[in-house]
Structure formats: structure tokens, C-alpha cells
Scaffold this motif. Structure first.
Motif, mmCIF file in Angstrom:
data_model
loop_
_atom_site.group_PDB
_atom_site.id
_atom_site.type_symbol
_atom_site.label_atom_id
_atom_site.label_comp_id
_atom_site.label_asym_id
_atom_site.label_seq_id
_atom_site.Cartn_x
_atom_site.Cartn_y
_atom_site.Cartn_z
ATOM 1 N N PRO A 116 0.843 -1.202 0.000
ATOM 2 C CA PRO A 116 0.000 0.000 0.000
ATOM 3 C C PRO A 116 0.872 1.245 0.000
ATOM 4 O O PRO A 116 1.945 1.279 0.609
ATOM 5 N N ILE A 117 0.413 2.298 -0.660
ATOM 6 C CA ILE A 117 1.211 3.504 -0.788
ATOM 7 C C ILE A 117 1.508 4.136 0.564
ATOM 8 O O ILE A 117 2.536 4.788 0.750
ATOM 9 N N ASP A 118 0.643 3.909 1.556
ATOM 10 C CA ASP A 118 0.867 4.508 2.870
ATOM 11 C C ASP A 118 1.984 3.827 3.653
ATOM 12 O O ASP A 118 2.383 4.324 4.719
ATOM 13 N N ASP A 119 2.504 2.704 3.138
ATOM 14 C CA ASP A 119 3.647 2.073 3.793
ATOM 15 C C ASP A 119 4.908 2.926 3.683
ATOM 16 O O ASP A 119 5.850 2.746 4.448
ATOM 17 N N GLU A 120 4.955 3.810 2.716
ATOM 18 C CA GLU A 120 6.100 4.708 2.533
ATOM 19 C C GLU A 120 5.704 6.088 3.038
ATOM 20 O O GLU A 120 4.918 6.795 2.380
ATOM 21 N N PRO A 121 6.194 6.500 4.186
ATOM 22 C CA PRO A 121 5.772 7.781 4.760
ATOM 23 C C PRO A 121 5.998 8.945 3.786
ATOM 24 O O PRO A 121 7.085 9.103 3.221
ATOM 25 N N ALA A 162 3.224 13.353 -1.463
ATOM 26 C CA ALA A 162 4.101 13.839 -2.528
ATOM 27 C C ALA A 162 3.507 13.546 -3.901
ATOM 28 O O ALA A 162 3.537 14.395 -4.808
ATOM 29 N N PHE A 163 2.952 12.349 -4.058
ATOM 30 C CA PHE A 163 2.351 12.002 -5.349
ATOM 31 C C PHE A 163 1.139 12.875 -5.640
ATOM 32 O O PHE A 163 0.976 13.382 -6.761
ATOM 33 N N LEU A 164 0.267 13.043 -4.668
ATOM 34 C CA LEU A 164 -0.935 13.853 -4.880
ATOM 35 C C LEU A 164 -0.561 15.305 -5.170
ATOM 36 O O LEU A 164 -1.215 15.971 -5.989
ATOM 37 N N ALA A 200 -1.579 17.061 -8.699
ATOM 38 C CA ALA A 200 -2.342 18.310 -8.771
ATOM 39 C C ALA A 200 -1.560 19.380 -9.534
ATOM 40 O O ALA A 200 -2.133 20.116 -10.351
ATOM 41 N N SER A 201 -0.258 19.467 -9.279
ATOM 42 C CA SER A 201 0.542 20.470 -9.983
ATOM 43 C C SER A 201 0.630 20.149 -11.461
ATOM 44 O O SER A 201 0.652 21.053 -12.305
ATOM 45 N N ARG A 202 0.670 18.864 -11.789
ATOM 46 C CA ARG A 202 0.708 18.446 -13.184
ATOM 47 C C ARG A 202 -0.583 18.831 -13.899
ATOM 48 O O ARG A 202 -0.559 19.359 -15.012
ATOM 49 N N ASP A 203 -1.715 18.564 -13.252
ATOM 50 C CA ASP A 203 -3.007 18.934 -13.851
ATOM 51 C C ASP A 203 -3.088 20.445 -14.056
ATOM 52 O O ASP A 203 -3.558 20.924 -15.101
ATOM 53 N N ALA A 204 -2.636 21.220 -13.052
ATOM 54 C CA ALA A 204 -2.676 22.676 -13.156
ATOM 55 C C ALA A 204 -1.755 23.171 -14.269
ATOM 56 O O ALA A 204 -2.099 24.093 -15.019
ATOM 57 N N PHE A 205 -0.577 22.536 -14.387
ATOM 58 C CA PHE A 205 0.364 22.926 -15.429
ATOM 59 C C PHE A 205 -0.228 22.668 -16.813
ATOM 60 O O PHE A 205 -0.151 23.526 -17.709
ATOM 61 N N GLY A 258 15.453 16.711 -11.240
ATOM 62 C CA GLY A 258 15.699 16.006 -9.984
ATOM 63 C C GLY A 258 15.085 16.702 -8.789
ATOM 64 O O GLY A 258 15.686 16.723 -7.704
ATOM 65 N N LEU A 259 13.850 17.238 -8.958
ATOM 66 C CA LEU A 259 13.201 17.999 -7.906
ATOM 67 C C LEU A 259 11.998 17.261 -7.341
ATOM 68 O O LEU A 259 11.296 16.538 -8.063
ATOM 69 N N ASN A 260 11.751 17.447 -6.059
ATOM 70 C CA ASN A 260 10.518 16.993 -5.440
ATOM 71 C C ASN A 260 9.358 17.866 -5.920
ATOM 72 O O ASN A 260 9.570 18.944 -6.492
ATOM 73 N N PRO A 261 8.096 17.420 -5.679
ATOM 74 C CA PRO A 261 6.957 18.239 -6.091
ATOM 75 C C PRO A 261 6.962 19.641 -5.507
ATOM 76 O O PRO A 261 6.401 20.564 -6.109
ATOM 77 N N ASP A 262 7.595 19.839 -4.337
ATOM 78 C CA ASP A 262 7.635 21.171 -3.744
ATOM 79 C C ASP A 262 8.821 22.005 -4.238
ATOM 80 O O ASP A 262 9.055 23.115 -3.765
ATOM 81 N N GLY A 263 9.594 21.462 -5.189
ATOM 82 C CA GLY A 263 10.703 22.197 -5.767
ATOM 83 C C GLY A 263 12.040 22.009 -5.089
ATOM 84 O O GLY A 263 13.047 22.559 -5.536
ATOM 85 N N THR A 264 12.087 21.224 -4.013
ATOM 86 C CA THR A 264 13.347 20.975 -3.330
ATOM 87 C C THR A 264 14.121 19.866 -4.030
ATOM 88 O O THR A 264 13.528 18.970 -4.645
#
Length: 252
Positions: free
Chosen positions: A177-182, A187-189, A193-198, A221-227
Motif C-alpha cells: 500500500p502507498i501509505d507504507d512509505e511515509p 508527494a504524489f498527490l 495536482a501540480s501536473r493537472d494545473a500545469f 531532480g526535484l521533489n513536487p515542492d521544488g526541493t
């Protein structure tokens, strides 16, 4: 570490670092295919061996060696010619070198990634090149009878990539299950959402600059929040050219 191609006098393997370029990717609108970093990285992740001659080959549908007819360009030396050696609709290239990898490393042999050829497909193999004193062949199998294929001189006929011999067996595999990875769900959601908005922004107001038409998070090589997500993220790779003494053997 070192990859060595040992040769007898008269053996002249045409070896080069694999190119990240592909004709079909060059021909995509605005070369957008290169925005797919996994494709670009796979293309260049090894070395290529090139055909020493130009030739055509046709398979008549039978399974005997003689059911493949090969016609080489005029002036081709006999020892440079491909052969129909094994039957089973295959075309065979002799590799004029004995390849040697470091202890515990195999050599993955296949066709160049993302480089399809109409009517024929490269076969793949994994070879224990850290000890083997034997030469080997590169084989292609026809996928369509009565269709003539052409290989040009200096066209890639084989792709080589060293792989640790026991690496695949060191992995276990499971579905979880995806919740096994904290943090993974959030991060995916966030990315989704950012992909849909883009994409909506692109539809509402298409930019004129090609670089502004794609989001580039993974490419950079960035996370969804840009880090930054990884300290060793790569956007290009270039294998070292083979050398004879002090001279690089790189046709490019």
C-alpha cells in the motif's frame, strides 16, 4: 574499473560510447522526445559496436540458415561480412574482440535502446565476461518474411553495458500500500495536482518557448515542492571511449 576489448592482429572492432541521440527523437516536434530523461539516459548507458560494412538481408520465412540471404556492399572483406549461421530467422555478427570486465561483472549485450528497426529485432544476452576466454556473437531475428532490411556501414549493431552478476538476486520484490512509505501519498498527490494545473495552463495560454512547455520536475531532480530530491541526480551520461595505447577509438 576497466572494460577491455582484447584483439588479435587484424581484429578491428568499431566501438564507441553509445550516443544519446536518435533520429526519430531528433525528428519529433521541437525534439520533445528528449524531454523524457529516462529515454535519453538509456540511449547513452553503455557502448555500441558498429557494422564494419553496409549490406542488405532478406528472410524467406524458412528456419534453415540458407533461408536468410545476405548481400554485402562491393568491396566488403569476407571477415567483415555478417552471416546466417544458426537458422531460426537469425542474422549473426561476429564480435572481433574478447571482452573482459572486472571480477563479478557481466556484460549485457543487446541492440541499442530505443532504436527499433523495421522487420528485424535485436536479441539480448548476458555474458560472464570476467573470466570467459571465448568470443561471442551478436544476433538479430527477422520479424517479417520477404522484407529486405539494410544496415549501413558504421550503423550500431550491438549495445554493451556492464552489470553486477549477482545484483538481480539481491533484490526482493513486493507490492505494498502507498501509505507504507511515509510521505509518498502526499508527494504524489501534490505532483498530480501540480501536473493537472500545469497542463491546464498550457491549454489556456500555450507558451512560445519550447522549454516552457514541460514541467521538468523529474528532469531537474526535484521533489513536487521544488526541493532537490537526490544529490547524485544525472541528466546525462557519457561512457569513456575505448583506447588503443593513447589514441581514443571513438568514431563520433
Amino acid at each position: 574499473m576497466e572494460l577491455v576489448a582484447y584483439v588479435f592482429p587484424g581484429w578491428e572492432p568499431l566501438l564507441r560510447p553509445a550516443s544519446s541521440r536518435r533520429d526519430w527523437m531528433d525528428g519529433s516536434p521541437e525534439q520533445f522526445a528528449y524531454r523524457c530523461l529516462p529515454l535519453k539516459m538509456a540511449n547513452a548507458h553503455g557502448w555500441e559496436m558498429l557494422s564494419p560494412c553496409g549490406f542488405t538481408a532478406t528472410w524467406n520465412g524458412g528456419m534453415r540458415p540458407q533461408d536468410v540471404v545476405i548481400t554485402c556492399d562491393p568491396g566488403t572483406p569476407v571477415d567483415a561480412m555478417p552471416v546466417a549461421l544458426f537458422g531460426q530467422a537469425t542474422l549473426t555478427f561476429h564480435i572481433p574482440a574478447i571482452l573482459r570486465t572486472p571480477p563479478g561483472w557481466n556484460l549485457w549485450l543487446s541492440g541499442s535502446p530505443n532504436a527499433a528497426k523495421d522487420g528485424i529485432s535485436a536479441l539480448g544476452g548476458v555474458i560472464e565476461t570476467d573470466w570467459s576466454p571465448y568470443s561471442f556473437t551478436m544476433n538479430w531475428r527477422f520479424t517479417r518474411a520477404h522484407h529486405t532490411v539494410r544496415f549501413a556501414a558504421d550503423e550500431p549493431i550491438a549495445f554493451m553495458m556492464p552489470v553486477p552478476r549477482d545484483s538481480i538476486e539481491q533484490f526482493t520484490a513486493r507490492i505494498a500500500p502507498i501509505d507504507d512509505e511515509p510521505g509518498l501519498r502526499d508527494a504524489f498527490l501534490q505532483w498530480s495536482a501540480s501536473r493537472d494545473a500545469f497542463q491546464q495552463r498550457m491549454a489556456d495560454a500555450p507558451p512560445t518557448a519550447p522549454a516552457d512547455k514541460w514541467q521538468k520536475l523529474y528532469y531537474r531532480g526535484l521533489n513536487p515542492d521544488g526541493t532537490p530530491a537526490s544529490a547524485d541526480h544525472r541528466t546525462k551520461v557519457r561512457a569513456c571511449p575505448f583506447r588503443a595505447g593513447d589514441s581514443p577509438l571513438d568514431p563520433e
